[in-house]
Design an enzyme around this catalytic site. Structure first.
Site, PDB file in Angstrom:
ATOM      1  N   GLU A 160       0.870  -1.176   0.000  1.00  0.00           N
ATOM      2  CA  GLU A 160       0.000   0.000   0.000  1.00  0.00           C
ATOM      3  C   GLU A 160       0.906   1.225   0.000  1.00  0.00           C
ATOM      4  O   GLU A 160       1.811   1.338   0.823  1.00  0.00           O
ATOM      5  CB  GLU A 160      -0.897   0.029   1.236  1.00  0.00           C
ATOM      6  CG  GLU A 160      -1.975  -1.032   1.240  1.00  0.00           C
ATOM      7  CD  GLU A 160      -2.797  -1.023   2.526  1.00  0.00           C
ATOM      8  OE1 GLU A 160      -2.590  -0.111   3.359  1.00  0.00           O
ATOM      9  OE2 GLU A 160      -3.625  -1.917   2.696  1.00  0.00           O
TER      10      GLU A 160
ATOM     11  N   ASP B 207      -6.171   8.856   9.840  1.00  0.00           N
ATOM     12  CA  ASP B 207      -4.858   8.340  10.216  1.00  0.00           C
ATOM     13  C   ASP B 207      -4.380   8.927  11.534  1.00  0.00           C
ATOM     14  O   ASP B 207      -4.708  10.057  11.883  1.00  0.00           O
ATOM     15  CB  ASP B 207      -3.842   8.653   9.110  1.00  0.00           C
ATOM     16  CG  ASP B 207      -4.135   7.885   7.838  1.00  0.00           C
ATOM     17  OD1 ASP B 207      -4.186   6.644   7.920  1.00  0.00           O
ATOM     18  OD2 ASP B 207      -4.352   8.505   6.786  1.00  0.00           O
TER      19      ASP B 207
END
Length: 276
Positions: free
Chosen positions: A51, A62
């Site tokens: 990723e 995040d």
């Protein structure tokens, strides 16, 4: 959609009788050259799928580690165009390892969806994980991506109930990414019993492989997930390792690439030993 690298990789993992290791780094972190060296070295260190984070100014899902990596990358000149260049360079030496771009819709929207998908396919991108586009917005990017031959990978969480799952799975392809804790990345870890139950529930709704992430920091944790799921995803721990190898000015210290790839190799060893 024709079968792509992601499907072929999971078929190969099944044939080997093991789970995969999915690694995350942010494109352009801490600079383009270092990131390219890391990206190119990940398969050799044991990453089965990669990723690559699309840098963005407001990565709301995040945690601090990945937020900081995104800001470092942007400060060093990262962009969507340069992210695709990293993939293009990677493909010159690796035609098989799947690369999934992970991030938010805004940079893709700004780039232009049709142009982005054409350039992503040309560069060698295999899939997208776009965390802020729900199934109700599939016409924005998901359906055009599938039409272009790019897998659209959806997140499922502990709060995604059985009523919601069919909508989440409707146009998902490649694999399902199970976020094993509620909240932001890199903050906590889930219990194995919870992960096992969640993977079993997802498998009742889809034939796709299930990758589990959020909170995996050690080879032992990666191994415990690999016993239960089709892949273990490690992101924040790798990004933190990168940050720990920067000097006071944010420049990479000597040995950063080797140190980070060594850490990934340890994770890969844990994953491979899980079902041995």
């Amino acid at each position: 959609m024709t079968e792509g690298r992601i499907a072929r990789r999971f078929q190969a993992l099944r044939a080997e009788g093991r789970a995969g290791l999915v690694t995350f780094i942010t494109a352009g972190d801490p600079d383009a050259g270092t990131c390219q060296a890391l990206l190119n070295g990940l398969p050799g260190a044991g990453a089965d799928l990669i990723e690559l984070g699309l840098p963005f100014t407001d990565p709301m899902a995040d945690g601090p580690a990945i937020q900081a990596s995104s800001l470092r990358a942007l400060h060093a000149g990262a962009s969507t165009k340069r992210t695709l260049e990293l993939v293009r360079n990677f493909r010159r030496g690796d035609a098989d390892t799947p690369i999934i771009l992970m991030g938010y819709y805004n940079p893709i929207y700004s780039y232009g969806v049709d142009r982005f998908l054409a350039d992503a396919v040309e560069a060698g991108v295999d899939g997208l994980i776009i965390v802020d586009l729900p199934p109700e917005e599939d016409e924005e990017l998901c359906l055009p991506a599938l039409k272009a031959g790019v897998n659209f990978i959806r997140l499922a969480t502990p709060t995604t109930d059985d009523k919601r799952l069919p909508a989440v799975m409707a146009n998902t392809s490649g694999f399902v990414y199970y976020v094993s804790i509620a909240g932001i990345t890199g903050t906590a870890s889930a219990a194995s019993s919870d992960i096992g139950a969640a993977v079993a529930r997802l498998k009742r709704h889809t034939d796709l492989p299930v990758a589990v992430g959020f909170g995996i920091k050690t080879a032992e944790q990666a191994a415990s997930v690999a016993r239960l799921a089709d892949a273990a995803v490690v992101g924040s721990a790798i990004v933190t390792r990168i940050a720990d190898s920067l000097d006071a000015a944010g420049k990479p210290k000597a040995g950063l690439v080797e140190d980070v790839l060594g850490f990934v190799a340890g994770l890969a060893q844990g994953v491979r030993a899980a079902r041995g």
